[in-house]
Design a protein around this motif. Structure first.
Motif, PDB file in Angstrom:
ATOM      1  N   LYS A 258      -7.073  15.382  32.607  1.00  0.00           N
ATOM      2  CA  LYS A 258      -6.962  15.210  34.070  1.00  0.00           C
ATOM      3  C   LYS A 258      -5.486  15.177  34.475  1.00  0.00           C
ATOM      4  O   LYS A 258      -4.594  15.208  33.642  1.00  0.00           O
ATOM      5  CB  LYS A 258      -7.644  13.917  34.522  1.00  0.00           C
ATOM      6  N   ASN A 259      -5.250  15.080  35.783  1.00  0.00           N
ATOM      7  CA  ASN A 259      -3.885  14.975  36.276  1.00  0.00           C
ATOM      8  C   ASN A 259      -3.784  13.884  37.329  1.00  0.00           C
ATOM      9  O   ASN A 259      -4.789  13.427  37.873  1.00  0.00           O
ATOM     10  CB  ASN A 259      -3.391  16.311  36.844  1.00  0.00           C
ATOM     11  N   PHE A 260      -2.568  13.468  37.585  1.00  0.00           N
ATOM     12  CA  PHE A 260      -2.271  12.503  38.636  1.00  0.00           C
ATOM     13  C   PHE A 260      -0.931  12.892  39.248  1.00  0.00           C
ATOM     14  O   PHE A 260      -0.015  13.311  38.528  1.00  0.00           O
ATOM     15  CB  PHE A 260      -2.195  11.075  38.089  1.00  0.00           C
ATOM     16  N   THR A 261      -0.809  12.760  40.554  1.00  0.00           N
ATOM     17  CA  THR A 261       0.442  13.093  41.236  1.00  0.00           C
ATOM     18  C   THR A 261       1.132  11.817  41.677  1.00  0.00           C
ATOM     19  O   THR A 261       0.600  11.077  42.515  1.00  0.00           O
ATOM     20  CB  THR A 261       0.172  14.006  42.444  1.00  0.00           C
ATOM     21  N   TYR A 262       2.277  11.559  41.077  1.00  0.00           N
ATOM     22  CA  TYR A 262       3.112  10.421  41.470  1.00  0.00           C
ATOM     23  C   TYR A 262       3.927  10.833  42.692  1.00  0.00           C
ATOM     24  O   TYR A 262       4.496  11.926  42.730  1.00  0.00           O
ATOM     25  CB  TYR A 262       4.070  10.029  40.345  1.00  0.00           C
ATOM     26  N   THR A 263       4.001   9.949  43.681  1.00  0.00           N
ATOM     27  CA  THR A 263       4.797  10.184  44.877  1.00  0.00           C
ATOM     28  C   THR A 263       5.801   9.050  44.989  1.00  0.00           C
ATOM     29  O   THR A 263       5.430   7.908  45.251  1.00  0.00           O
ATOM     30  CB  THR A 263       3.898  10.223  46.129  1.00  0.00           C
ATOM     31  N   LEU A 264       7.063   9.359  44.750  1.00  0.00           N
ATOM     32  CA  LEU A 264       8.116   8.350  44.765  1.00  0.00           C
ATOM     33  C   LEU A 264       9.164   8.732  45.795  1.00  0.00           C
ATOM     34  O   LEU A 264       9.468   9.912  45.963  1.00  0.00           O
ATOM     35  CB  LEU A 264       8.799   8.268  43.394  1.00  0.00           C
ATOM     36  N   GLN A 265       9.717   7.749  46.464  1.00  0.00           N
ATOM     37  CA  GLN A 265      10.878   8.010  47.308  1.00  0.00           C
ATOM     38  C   GLN A 265      12.011   7.151  46.768  1.00  0.00           C
ATOM     39  O   GLN A 265      11.898   5.930  46.706  1.00  0.00           O
ATOM     40  CB  GLN A 265      10.643   7.692  48.780  1.00  0.00           C
ATOM     41  N   VAL A 266      13.094   7.805  46.362  1.00  0.00           N
ATOM     42  CA  VAL A 266      14.234   7.093  45.796  1.00  0.00           C
ATOM     43  C   VAL A 266      15.144   6.668  46.949  1.00  0.00           C
ATOM     44  O   VAL A 266      16.244   7.152  47.111  1.00  0.00           O
ATOM     45  CB  VAL A 266      14.954   7.954  44.733  1.00  0.00           C
ATOM     46  N   LYS A 267      14.637   5.743  47.726  1.00  0.00           N
ATOM     47  CA  LYS A 267      15.262   5.302  48.976  1.00  0.00           C
ATOM     48  C   LYS A 267      16.439   4.368  48.692  1.00  0.00           C
ATOM     49  O   LYS A 267      16.284   3.365  48.000  1.00  0.00           O
ATOM     50  CB  LYS A 267      14.212   4.589  49.828  1.00  0.00           C
ATOM     51  N   ASP A 268      17.590   4.727  49.242  1.00  0.00           N
ATOM     52  CA  ASP A 268      18.783   3.880  49.191  1.00  0.00           C
ATOM     53  C   ASP A 268      19.160   3.453  47.775  1.00  0.00           C
ATOM     54  O   ASP A 268      19.586   2.324  47.550  1.00  0.00           O
ATOM     55  CB  ASP A 268      18.595   2.635  50.070  1.00  0.00           C
ATOM     56  N   GLN A 269      18.979   4.334  46.817  1.00  0.00           N
ATOM     57  CA  GLN A 269      19.352   4.049  45.437  1.00  0.00           C
ATOM     58  C   GLN A 269      20.262   5.154  44.930  1.00  0.00           C
ATOM     59  O   GLN A 269      20.085   6.319  45.289  1.00  0.00           O
ATOM     60  CB  GLN A 269      18.120   4.012  44.522  1.00  0.00           C
ATOM     61  N   ILE A 270      21.211   4.803  44.090  1.00  0.00           N
ATOM     62  CA  ILE A 270      21.973   5.779  43.323  1.00  0.00           C
ATOM     63  C   ILE A 270      22.122   5.216  41.922  1.00  0.00           C
ATOM     64  O   ILE A 270      22.052   4.009  41.714  1.00  0.00           O
ATOM     65  CB  ILE A 270      23.371   6.096  43.935  1.00  0.00           C
TER      66      ILE A 270
ATOM     67  N   ASP B 163      15.031  15.834  32.474  1.00  0.00           N
ATOM     68  CA  ASP B 163      15.730  14.926  33.384  1.00  0.00           C
ATOM     69  C   ASP B 163      15.303  15.228  34.812  1.00  0.00           C
ATOM     70  O   ASP B 163      15.128  16.386  35.182  1.00  0.00           O
ATOM     71  CB  ASP B 163      17.245  15.097  33.282  1.00  0.00           C
ATOM     72  N   LEU B 164      15.150  14.179  35.597  1.00  0.00           N
ATOM     73  CA  LEU B 164      14.885  14.322  37.028  1.00  0.00           C
ATOM     74  C   LEU B 164      16.209  14.138  37.763  1.00  0.00           C
ATOM     75  O   LEU B 164      16.872  13.117  37.587  1.00  0.00           O
ATOM     76  CB  LEU B 164      13.914  13.246  37.512  1.00  0.00           C
ATOM     77  N   TYR B 165      16.586  15.123  38.543  1.00  0.00           N
ATOM     78  CA  TYR B 165      17.783  15.022  39.369  1.00  0.00           C
ATOM     79  C   TYR B 165      17.352  14.946  40.820  1.00  0.00           C
ATOM     80  O   TYR B 165      16.526  15.739  41.269  1.00  0.00           O
ATOM     81  CB  TYR B 165      18.683  16.249  39.170  1.00  0.00           C
TER      82      TYR B 165
ATOM     83  N   ASN C 168      12.201  12.588  48.294  1.00  0.00           N
ATOM     84  CA  ASN C 168      10.811  12.322  47.941  1.00  0.00           C
ATOM     85  C   ASN C 168      10.505  13.126  46.685  1.00  0.00           C
ATOM     86  O   ASN C 168      10.652  14.346  46.685  1.00  0.00           O
ATOM     87  CB  ASN C 168       9.886  12.749  49.076  1.00  0.00           C
ATOM     88  N   LEU C 169      10.095  12.448  45.622  1.00  0.00           N
ATOM     89  CA  LEU C 169       9.763  13.115  44.366  1.00  0.00           C
ATOM     90  C   LEU C 169       8.247  13.192  44.245  1.00  0.00           C
ATOM     91  O   LEU C 169       7.556  12.170  44.307  1.00  0.00           O
ATOM     92  CB  LEU C 169      10.343  12.356  43.177  1.00  0.00           C
ATOM     93  N   ILE C 170       7.736  14.398  44.085  1.00  0.00           N
ATOM     94  CA  ILE C 170       6.308  14.626  43.897  1.00  0.00           C
ATOM     95  C   ILE C 170       6.151  15.171  42.481  1.00  0.00           C
ATOM     96  O   ILE C 170       6.535  16.304  42.195  1.00  0.00           O
ATOM     97  CB  ILE C 170       5.762  15.640  44.929  1.00  0.00           C
ATOM     98  N   ILE C 171       5.604  14.345  41.581  1.00  0.00           N
ATOM     99  CA  ILE C 171       5.523  14.696  40.168  1.00  0.00           C
ATOM    100  C   ILE C 171       4.058  14.756  39.773  1.00  0.00           C
ATOM    101  O   ILE C 171       3.385  13.729  39.671  1.00  0.00           O
ATOM    102  CB  ILE C 171       6.282  13.674  39.306  1.00  0.00           C
TER     103      ILE C 171
ATOM    104  N   PHE D  47       9.583  18.907  44.020  1.00  0.00           N
ATOM    105  CA  PHE D  47       8.278  19.005  43.373  1.00  0.00           C
ATOM    106  C   PHE D  47       8.438  19.313  41.887  1.00  0.00           C
ATOM    107  O   PHE D  47       9.256  20.160  41.509  1.00  0.00           O
ATOM    108  CB  PHE D  47       7.435  20.100  44.036  1.00  0.00           C
ATOM    109  N   TYR D  48       7.656  18.625  41.074  1.00  0.00           N
ATOM    110  CA  TYR D  48       7.669  18.835  39.628  1.00  0.00           C
ATOM    111  C   TYR D  48       6.236  18.934  39.137  1.00  0.00           C
ATOM    112  O   TYR D  48       5.367  18.201  39.591  1.00  0.00           O
ATOM    113  CB  TYR D  48       8.351  17.663  38.915  1.00  0.00           C
ATOM    114  N   ASN D  49       6.005  19.829  38.177  1.00  0.00           N
ATOM    115  CA  ASN D  49       4.734  19.909  37.455  1.00  0.00           C
ATOM    116  C   ASN D  49       5.029  19.654  35.994  1.00  0.00           C
ATOM    117  O   ASN D  49       5.818  20.385  35.384  1.00  0.00           O
ATOM    118  CB  ASN D  49       4.081  21.286  37.618  1.00  0.00           C
TER     119      ASN D  49
END
Length: 180
Positions: free
Chosen positions: A112-124, A62-64, A70-73, A32-34
């Motif tokens: 305002k705000n928005f929450t991005y929901t990403l899954q870094v599936k099978d990636q490096i 940086d996002l690690y 699952n990245l919740i930004i 989770f990131y804010n």
């Protein structure tokens, strides 16, 4: 009624099988990131100008993550204009409407705000994020993304001796809003 030894072992085996099944079905981890997007003074060419900061940083944090995370930004737009982020190179599985391209993703209105929901599936690998509206990319608001391999899955090369984020962009000696 007493249970026989074989009955205890059968029940224990059944519990272990169910436990293993539950463990296999566990969800991938969440991170989770804010982020607070604001204007601030930067001097990329030695000339002071107003730039876009994320959590007071230029470039942004940086996002690690690890593959399949699952990245919740949650992004708070405290600029006086709409803001939109794009996740360059990150595959958008089942949520292409969050890829940050104007038309598939609505900009975040000021205040305002928005929450991005990403899954870094099978990636490096190394990727980056950047603002994709107006001329924001020329004012900051970007940063690196690192997706590491899962410890259980070896990669066919040794770990790097060092790890650095290098971001290259065009800079101007005037405010980015002059060009929009």
């Amino acid at each position: 009624m007493m249970l026989g030894r074989s009955s205890i072992w059968q029940k224990l085996a059944a519990i272990l099988v169910v436990s293993a099944f539950v463990a296999v079905q566990a969800e991938d981890p969440y991170r989770f990131y804010n982020w607070n997007v604001t204007y601030g003074d930067i001097s990329p060419l030695g000339v002071r100008q107003q730039g876009i900061l994320i959590n007071g940083q230029f470039p942004g944090p940086d996002l690690y993550s690890v593959t399949n995370d699952n990245l919740i930004i949650n992004v708070f737009n405290n600029l006086d204009e709409p803001f939109l982020l794009s996740w360059n190179g990150v595959q958008q599985r089942k949520n292409s409407y969050q890829d940050g391209v104007y038309g598939t993703t609505c900009p975040i209105p000021p205040g305002k705000n928005f929450t991005y929901t990403l899954q870094v599936k099978d990636q490096i690998g190394s990727f980056y994020y950047f603002p994709s509206l107006a001329f924001h990319k020329a004012a900051g608001g970007y940063g690196g993304i690192r997706i590491l391999s899962r410890p259980k899955i070896p990669v066919p090369f040794p770990d790097p001796a060092g790890d650095f984020t290098v971001l290259i962009g065009d800079w101007f000696t005037t405010d980015h809003r002059v060009y929009t």
